[in-house]
Design a protein around this motif. Structure first.
Motif, PDB file in Angstrom:
ATOM      1  N   GLY A  33      48.084 -16.512 -16.510  1.00 49.43           N
ATOM      2  CA  GLY A  33      47.062 -16.790 -17.492  1.00 49.43           C
ATOM      3  C   GLY A  33      46.292 -15.571 -17.944  1.00 49.43           C
ATOM      4  O   GLY A  33      45.309 -15.683 -18.656  1.00 49.43           O
ATOM      5  N   GLY A  34      46.707 -14.387 -17.536  1.00 47.91           N
ATOM      6  CA  GLY A  34      46.038 -13.184 -17.980  1.00 47.91           C
ATOM      7  C   GLY A  34      44.797 -12.836 -17.197  1.00 47.91           C
ATOM      8  O   GLY A  34      43.903 -12.175 -17.712  1.00 47.91           O
ATOM      9  N   HIS A  35      44.715 -13.256 -15.957  1.00 50.32           N
ATOM     10  CA  HIS A  35      43.544 -12.966 -15.126  1.00 50.32           C
ATOM     11  C   HIS A  35      43.810 -11.727 -14.299  1.00 50.32           C
ATOM     12  O   HIS A  35      44.771 -11.676 -13.537  1.00 50.32           O
ATOM     13  CB  HIS A  35      43.252 -14.163 -14.214  1.00 50.32           C
ATOM     14  CG  HIS A  35      41.896 -14.121 -13.581  1.00 50.32           C
ATOM     15  ND1 HIS A  35      40.758 -14.497 -14.260  1.00 50.32           N
ATOM     16  CD2 HIS A  35      41.498 -13.747 -12.354  1.00 50.32           C
ATOM     17  CE1 HIS A  35      39.711 -14.369 -13.472  1.00 50.32           C
ATOM     18  NE2 HIS A  35      40.128 -13.899 -12.303  1.00 50.32           N
ATOM     19  N   TRP A  36      42.955 -10.711 -14.438  1.00 52.77           N
ATOM     20  CA  TRP A  36      43.161  -9.434 -13.751  1.00 52.77           C
ATOM     21  C   TRP A  36      42.430  -9.401 -12.418  1.00 52.77           C
ATOM     22  O   TRP A  36      41.280  -9.806 -12.304  1.00 52.77           O
ATOM     23  CB  TRP A  36      42.665  -8.276 -14.617  1.00 52.77           C
ATOM     24  CG  TRP A  36      43.612  -7.956 -15.734  1.00 52.77           C
ATOM     25  CD1 TRP A  36      43.597  -8.446 -16.989  1.00 52.77           C
ATOM     26  CD2 TRP A  36      44.728  -7.069 -15.664  1.00 52.77           C
ATOM     27  NE1 TRP A  36      44.632  -7.938 -17.727  1.00 52.77           N
ATOM     28  CE2 TRP A  36      45.342  -7.080 -16.927  1.00 52.77           C
ATOM     29  CE3 TRP A  36      45.269  -6.263 -14.655  1.00 52.77           C
ATOM     30  CZ2 TRP A  36      46.476  -6.318 -17.226  1.00 52.77           C
ATOM     31  CZ3 TRP A  36      46.395  -5.497 -14.945  1.00 52.77           C
ATOM     32  CH2 TRP A  36      46.979  -5.535 -16.209  1.00 52.77           C
ATOM     33  N   PHE A  37      43.138  -8.909 -11.398  1.00 55.38           N
ATOM     34  CA  PHE A  37      42.566  -8.752 -10.070  1.00 55.38           C
ATOM     35  C   PHE A  37      42.624  -7.283  -9.656  1.00 55.38           C
ATOM     36  O   PHE A  37      43.529  -6.546 -10.055  1.00 55.38           O
ATOM     37  CB  PHE A  37      43.323  -9.585  -9.023  1.00 55.38           C
ATOM     38  CG  PHE A  37      43.028 -11.052  -9.108  1.00 55.38           C
ATOM     39  CD1 PHE A  37      42.048 -11.622  -8.312  1.00 55.38           C
ATOM     40  CD2 PHE A  37      43.724 -11.859  -9.986  1.00 55.38           C
ATOM     41  CE1 PHE A  37      41.765 -12.972  -8.391  1.00 55.38           C
ATOM     42  CE2 PHE A  37      43.455 -13.215 -10.071  1.00 55.38           C
ATOM     43  CZ  PHE A  37      42.471 -13.773  -9.271  1.00 55.38           C
ATOM     44  N   SER A  38      41.664  -6.874  -8.845  1.00 55.38           N
ATOM     45  CA  SER A  38      41.656  -5.540  -8.253  1.00 55.38           C
ATOM     46  C   SER A  38      41.959  -5.679  -6.766  1.00 55.38           C
ATOM     47  O   SER A  38      41.493  -6.627  -6.122  1.00 55.38           O
ATOM     48  CB  SER A  38      40.284  -4.882  -8.440  1.00 55.38           C
ATOM     49  OG  SER A  38      40.259  -3.610  -7.831  1.00 55.38           O
ATOM     50  N   PHE A  39      42.753  -4.754  -6.231  1.00 60.57           N
ATOM     51  CA  PHE A  39      43.132  -4.785  -4.820  1.00 60.57           C
ATOM     52  C   PHE A  39      42.735  -3.479  -4.129  1.00 60.57           C
ATOM     53  O   PHE A  39      43.587  -2.674  -3.775  1.00 60.57           O
ATOM     54  CB  PHE A  39      44.651  -4.978  -4.675  1.00 60.57           C
ATOM     55  CG  PHE A  39      45.135  -6.361  -4.961  1.00 60.57           C
ATOM     56  CD1 PHE A  39      45.532  -7.209  -3.944  1.00 60.57           C
ATOM     57  CD2 PHE A  39      45.188  -6.826  -6.263  1.00 60.57           C
ATOM     58  CE1 PHE A  39      45.983  -8.481  -4.211  1.00 60.57           C
ATOM     59  CE2 PHE A  39      45.646  -8.104  -6.540  1.00 60.57           C
ATOM     60  CZ  PHE A  39      46.040  -8.936  -5.515  1.00 60.57           C
TER      61      PHE A  39
END
Length: 249
Positions: A33-39
């Motif tokens: 869905g185009g949701h960005w995560f940072s790791f």
């Protein structure tokens, strides 16, 4: 690459992206869905303004090629051919991959979340790490302990940022006393300094030998090593376990 070019490749090939100048354990990944995560350090959270700067949005060193990312659940590579898709072609992220708001706005990245096709999988970076131990001599005395051998390849599981563990049985305590004879359980702990990316290995047991807990492998401060470089056992001759090396792979 620019962030736009890297994002296209990320979405089309399901790859994380990062700036080459970032710390090795920091990267971005777009989920459904185009949701960005940072790791950072393998711990996911929705991208927010504090995860990047205006300079990051203008940089040209974005890449899908990782630094030694032990915290990355896959091994990303540049796509074949090395070129990003053009708009309108197959794989171009025309509708997904919305970017976080500009720095300082404080909002989260993209839309999505649980309503965008699923939840983010829990990263398990431990499954791809092994500790190969060789040449360790253990203090089998035939009375208190026997058949102890910690050499071999041990797969470790992620426990917390920079820490992996596993347990295994090797040898027996009270081998000459059948009613009390039992396997010896060992704990292998692997830690990584998230700044230097160097590893420390220890192998211990809650069994006792000469009044102290068993320890078959230890790493001295300053003897930590990078991925693939043998770590020397800190134990001297005469300890329960001495000699040998441990290599993280």
């Amino acid at each position: 690459m620019t962030i736009l070019e890297a994002a296209v490749i990320s979405i089309a090939n399901n790859l994380p992206i990062r700036r080459a100048s970032w710390a090795a354990d920091k990267w971005f990944w777009v989920w459904r869905g185009g949701h960005w995560f940072s790791f950072p350090g393998g711990q996911p959270h929705t991208v927010v303004a504090t995860d990047y700067t205006a300079a990051d949005l203008l940089a040209t060193d974005w890449t899908t090629v990782p630094a030694p990312l032990a915290a990355c659940p896959i091994t990303p590579t540049e796509p074949l051919g090395g070129n990003s898709p053009d708009p309108g072609q197959r794989g171009f992220a025309s509708g997904g991959g919305r970017f976080p708001p500009p720095p300082g706005s404080g909002g989260g990245g993209g839309g999505g979340g649980s309503g965008s096709g699923g939840t983010l999988p829990t990263p398990n970076p431990g499954t791809s790490l092994n500790v190969d131990i060789t040449g360790v001599t253990c203090g089998n005395d035939g009375l208190n302990f026997s058949e102890v051998d910690i050499d071999g390849s041990h797969s470790v599981d992620f426990e917390s940022p920079g820490v992996w563990k596993t347990t295994f049985d090797s040898g027996y305590s009270n081998p000459t006393d059948p009613p009390n004879k039992k396997p010896v359980n060992w704990t292998l702990t692997l830690t990584k300094d998230l700044t230097t990316l160097k590893f420390t290995v220890s192998v211990t047991s809650t069994e006792r030998y000469g009044g102290t807990f068993l320890a078959a492998f230890a790493t001295l401060p300053g003897q930590e090593q990078l991925l693939g470089v043998p770590i020397s056992n800190a134990h001297a001759v005469g300890d329960f376990g001495d000699g040998g090396t441990a290599t993280v792979s």
